[in-house]
Design a protein around this motif. Structure first.
Motif, PDB file in Angstrom:
ATOM      1  N   LYS A  14      57.967  48.435  43.519  1.00 12.77           N
ATOM      2  CA  LYS A  14      58.534  47.274  44.222  1.00 12.77           C
ATOM      3  C   LYS A  14      58.880  47.571  45.674  1.00 12.77           C
ATOM      4  O   LYS A  14      59.725  46.896  46.260  1.00 12.77           O
ATOM      5  N   TYR A  48      52.574  48.192  41.382  1.00 10.30           N
ATOM      6  CA  TYR A  48      53.677  47.669  42.189  1.00 10.30           C
ATOM      7  C   TYR A  48      54.951  47.603  41.351  1.00 10.30           C
ATOM      8  O   TYR A  48      56.026  47.978  41.801  1.00 10.30           O
ATOM      9  N   GLU A 325      52.468  42.004  49.498  1.00 11.82           N
ATOM     10  CA  GLU A 325      53.533  41.881  48.499  1.00 11.82           C
ATOM     11  C   GLU A 325      53.617  40.435  47.988  1.00 11.82           C
ATOM     12  O   GLU A 325      53.700  40.209  46.777  1.00 11.82           O
TER      13      GLU A 325
END
Ligand SMILES: [Zn+2]
Ligand SMILES: [Zn+2]
Length: 346
Positions: A14, A48, A325
């Motif tokens: 993240k 991620y 992202e």
């Protein structure tokens, strides 16, 4: 050419960061490629969220790309500056026990390449040698951008050996499920049932030719599949969700004597309850599939360059490097199938 480039670095789960980085140096067997388009992938999303054993922290993220050769190592003969290319993200050693058995996807010394979410990427010699292709003039970058995911789908399909007229349940219609969907349709499947929890993805599945679509948020998917198959279940069932629930549903969706393909990998500590009585006495065959061997990559390239796959429908939108992202979060939310990241947009 300036000596630096922008690239999206994976710091930890993240946490991505767009940084100014040195342009990669190439060795005598490598290529330097200017990335024209990189696509987001379920593996990127998994990485991620939770990291990935193959991806070291601090590396430029992303692994699906197409681009232009801008520099070649002195030993490279097959490629020249200016060529448009699509490189796969890995190459097996060709020498180990598994490679010699045609199972390069299980190679003990397989090398992986990362760095698609950057302006430039180094393609290591072994990948240049085995798994990099020149894009024919008749094809756009978008036409061939899905070489890596399609090669893994081809690998799974070669295990499954679909026969003409068989019915198929697609559990999960993200990018991988939608490629499986097209492969079973191309292979002559009759009744093709797509299951997902995103109406956006199910709409694409329908457009691509799914006979039926089921939103598992609204109904019991396994019951619905049985209703659509005279109470039997499907001949083959393909799991592409990477969830415990998806694995279980795919097992229940297959008919007696049916075949199940578990495609979406689970987390290392995930466990599932197996109804072994059901599996054994109903002769359910389960296939597991991981990555792709050079033959799969070659087949995927042929399918893409001969127009046998609709890849446009899988690329929902384009975004610049700054938005990797955001693109991954849109994928996670089921708002898009795939996003094309284009460095030249920023
Ligand atoms: Zn991928
Ligand atoms: Zn090997």
């Amino acid at each position: 050419m300036s000596q630096t480039m922008r690239g999206v670095v994976f710091l930890e789960p993240k946490k991505l960061e767009l940084r100014e980085l040195p342009i990669p140096q190439i060795g005598p067997d490598d290529l330097l490629v200017k990335v024209r388009l990189a696509t987001t992938c379920g593996t990127d999303l998994k990485t991620y969220n939770r990291g990935h054993h193959e991806i070291p922290k601090g590396f430029v993220f992303g692994h699906e790309l197409v681009g232009d050769v801008v520099d070649v190592g002195k030993n490279v003969n097959d490629f020249k500056s200016g060529m448009r290319v699509v490189p796969h993200n890995s190459a097996p050693c060709g020498k180990c026990y598994f490679c010699k058995h045609g199972q390069g996807n299980l190679c003990e010394s397989i090398i992986f390449n990362f760095g698609a979410y950057g302006e430039y990427i180094r393609i290591p010699g072994p990948i240049v040698d085995i798994n990099t292709f020149m894009i024919p003039e008749s094809c756009t970058y978008e036409d061939v951008a899905l070489l890596e995911p399609l090669s893994t789908v081809v690998h799974g399909q070669r295990l499954l050996k679909l026969e003409q007229g068989e019915s198929a349940a697609l559990i999960g219609t993200g990018p991988i499920g939608l490629l499986h969907l097209q492969m079973v349709l191309n292979g002559g499947a009759s009744n093709v049932i797509a299951v997902d929890i995103s109406d956006t993805r199910l709409k694409v599945a329908k457009e691509l030719g799914a006979t039926h679509t089921i939103n598992a948020r609204d109904v019991d998917a396994v019951e619905a599949i049985k209703d659509l198959t005279h109470g039997l279940g499907t001949d083959v069932s393909i799991e592409s969700t990477g969830t415990v629930a998806g694995w279980q549903s795919s097992l229940k969706a297959a008919r007696k004597g049916g075949r199940v393909l578990w495609f979406g990998g689970l987390k290392p500590d995930d466990r599932i309850d197996l109804e072994v009585h059901h599996i054994h006495y109903n002769e359910i065959t389960i296939f597991n599939t991981h990555h792709s061997a050079p033959l799969d990559v070659h087949i995927a390239f042929e399918l893409l360059t001969n127009g046998r796959m609709n890849t446009k429908s899988l690329i929902s939108m384009e975004m610049p490097l700054e938005k990797v992202e955001e693109a991954l979060l849109k994928m996670a939310a089921g708002e898009v199938v795939k996003v094309a990241i284009r460095p030249d947009l920023s």
